[in-house]
Design a protein around this motif. Structure first.
Motif, short mmCIF file in Angstrom:
data_model
loop_
_atom_site.label_atom_id
_atom_site.label_comp_id
_atom_site.label_asym_id
_atom_site.label_seq_id
_atom_site.Cartn_x
_atom_site.Cartn_y
_atom_site.Cartn_z
N GLY A 27 0.80 -1.09 -0.01
CA GLY A 27 -0.05 -0.04 -0.08
C GLY A 27 0.81 1.21 0.10
N ASP A 28 0.02 2.26 0.20
CA ASP A 28 0.66 3.64 0.29
C ASP A 28 0.90 4.35 1.80
OD1 ASP A 28 1.86 6.03 -0.52
OD2 ASP A 28 -0.34 7.05 -0.65
N LEU A 29 2.20 4.49 2.11
CA LEU A 29 2.37 4.78 3.57
C LEU A 29 2.84 6.25 3.54
CD1 LEU A 29 2.68 4.27 6.53
CD2 LEU A 29 4.97 3.40 5.97
N LYS A 30 2.15 7.07 4.39
CA LYS A 30 2.57 8.41 4.68
C LYS A 30 2.78 8.68 6.03
CE LYS A 30 0.40 10.07 0.38
NZ LYS A 30 -0.93 10.37 -0.04
N MET A 31 3.62 9.34 6.47
CA MET A 31 4.08 9.79 7.86
C MET A 31 4.48 11.28 7.95
SD MET A 31 5.96 6.44 9.60
CE MET A 31 6.87 5.75 8.22
N GLN A 32 4.16 11.94 8.95
CA GLN A 32 4.37 13.21 9.36
C GLN A 32 5.17 13.20 10.75
OE1 GLN A 32 1.44 16.30 9.58
NE2 GLN A 32 2.71 17.72 8.88
N THR A 33 6.20 13.80 11.16
CA THR A 33 6.73 14.06 12.39
C THR A 33 6.06 15.08 13.10
OG1 THR A 33 8.52 15.05 11.63
CG2 THR A 33 8.85 12.91 11.76
N ILE A 34 6.14 15.18 14.37
CA ILE A 34 5.80 16.36 15.01
C ILE A 34 6.51 17.53 14.73
CG2 ILE A 34 5.82 17.38 17.32
CD1 ILE A 34 4.96 14.61 18.50
N GLY A 35 7.78 17.42 14.55
CA GLY A 35 8.80 18.46 13.94
C GLY A 35 8.48 19.09 12.74
N GLU A 36 7.95 18.28 11.66
CA GLU A 36 7.26 18.68 10.32
C GLU A 36 5.86 19.39 10.37
OE1 GLU A 36 9.55 15.17 7.98
OE2 GLU A 36 7.46 14.91 8.64
N SER A 37 5.41 19.05 11.45
CA SER A 37 3.80 19.60 11.49
C SER A 37 3.64 21.24 12.11
CB SER A 37 3.15 18.72 12.53
OG SER A 37 3.21 18.87 13.78
N ILE A 51 6.21 10.29 15.27
CA ILE A 51 5.28 10.48 14.28
C ILE A 51 3.64 11.27 14.83
CG2 ILE A 51 3.65 9.23 12.50
CD1 ILE A 51 6.82 9.17 11.91
N MET A 52 3.50 12.32 14.23
CA MET A 52 2.39 13.10 14.59
C MET A 52 1.05 12.28 14.07
SD MET A 52 1.01 15.74 16.01
CE MET A 52 0.38 17.38 15.74
N HIS A 53 1.30 11.81 12.59
CA HIS A 53 0.13 10.99 11.95
C HIS A 53 0.78 10.26 10.99
CE1 HIS A 53 -3.91 10.11 10.82
NE2 HIS A 53 -3.69 10.80 9.44
N ALA A 54 0.45 9.12 10.86
CA ALA A 54 0.78 8.11 9.79
C ALA A 54 -0.35 7.35 9.20
CB ALA A 54 1.60 7.17 10.38
N THR A 55 -0.56 7.49 7.99
CA THR A 55 -1.47 6.25 7.23
C THR A 55 -1.10 5.53 6.11
OG1 THR A 55 -1.76 8.16 5.09
CG2 THR A 55 -3.21 8.51 7.26
N LEU A 56 -1.61 4.47 6.28
CA LEU A 56 -1.41 3.39 5.35
C LEU A 56 -2.63 3.04 4.68
CD1 LEU A 56 0.64 1.16 4.12
CD2 LEU A 56 -0.06 -0.27 6.08
N ASP A 57 -2.66 3.14 3.30
CA ASP A 57 -3.98 2.99 2.54
C ASP A 57 -3.42 2.08 1.54
OD1 ASP A 57 -5.75 4.71 3.39
OD2 ASP A 57 -4.32 6.39 2.94
N LYS A 58 -4.34 1.10 1.17
CA LYS A 58 -4.48 0.13 0.20
C LYS A 58 -5.92 -0.31 -0.25
CE LYS A 58 -2.49 -4.53 -1.25
NZ LYS A 58 -1.82 -5.64 -0.93
N GLY A 59 -6.33 0.25 -0.96
CA GLY A 59 -7.66 -0.08 -1.46
C GLY A 59 -8.71 0.39 -0.17
N ASP A 60 -9.35 -0.52 0.04
CA ASP A 60 -10.41 -0.48 1.25
C ASP A 60 -9.66 -0.67 2.50
OD1 ASP A 60 -12.49 0.03 -0.56
OD2 ASP A 60 -13.29 -2.28 -0.33
N LEU A 61 -8.33 -0.94 2.61
CA LEU A 61 -7.75 -1.33 3.73
C LEU A 61 -7.06 0.18 4.24
CD1 LEU A 61 -5.34 -4.02 4.71
CD2 LEU A 61 -4.45 -1.63 5.08
N ALA A 62 -7.21 0.44 5.35
CA ALA A 62 -6.73 2.16 5.85
C ALA A 62 -6.34 1.71 7.17
CB ALA A 62 -7.75 2.96 5.91
N LEU A 63 -5.19 2.30 7.72
CA LEU A 63 -4.63 2.07 8.95
C LEU A 63 -4.03 3.21 9.28
CD1 LEU A 63 -4.04 -0.22 11.35
CD2 LEU A 63 -2.10 -0.77 10.13
N MET A 64 -4.40 3.85 10.49
CA MET A 64 -3.82 5.01 10.96
C MET A 64 -3.02 5.02 12.18
SD MET A 64 -6.80 7.96 10.09
CE MET A 64 -7.52 7.99 8.70
N ALA A 65 -2.14 5.72 12.59
CA ALA A 65 -1.30 5.66 13.85
C ALA A 65 -0.30 6.87 14.07
CB ALA A 65 -0.44 4.55 13.53
#
Length: 135
Positions: A27-37, A51-65
């Motif tokens: 899937g597609d992983l995106k992450m943003q650090t606190i320092g970048e936010s 990590i302030m916020h991360a998303t992993l997306d693959k079709g209907d699969l979504a995971l945030m952290a």
């Protein structure tokens, strides 16, 4: 239609964990650090790498952290992440990858409803149920 997306909290291991899940699931992983936010100025400077916020997306699969759990974590057993797989190859691949470094609770096997099912605890303490097929 609305959907529920799991949001996982970590205390400093979010980047490592999300890279692990990305390796396992793709899937597609995106992450943003606190320092970048925009919140960088409101957080302690030593927290900038978290990590302030991360998303992993693959079709209907979504995971945030996030690593925004400074007071410590308590893992419970009241919720599990469930992957409903489309093929036998997919469930086998995901199960093997997610269980690396973790603990298999119930190996993959055909269950009474006709589906292939297994349970595991990953190396970060999260519980997963995987299912393919059945009624």
């Amino acid at each position: 239609m609305s959907k529920i997306t799991p949001y996982l909290f970590f205390d400093g291991t979010c980047r490592e964990a999300m890279n692990f899940y990305h390796d396992c699931l793709g899937g597609d992983l995106k992450m943003q650090t606190i320092g970048e936010s925009p919140a960088a100025g409101t957080q302690p400077p030593e927290a900038g790498w978290r990590i302030m916020h991360a998303t992993l997306d693959k079709g209907d699969l979504a995971l945030m952290a996030s690593d925004m759990m400074f007071d410590g974590l308590t893992h419970g057993n009241s919720i599990q992440l469930t992957l409903v797989c489309d093929t036998m190859e997919e469930i086998t691949s995901y199960f093997e990858a997610l269980s690396r470094g973790g603990k298999i609770i119930s190996p993959l096997k055909t269950e009474f409803w006709g589906g292939t099912f297994g349970q595991l605890e990953d190396k970060y303490g999260f519980h997963w149920m995987l299912n393919f097929g059945g009624a």
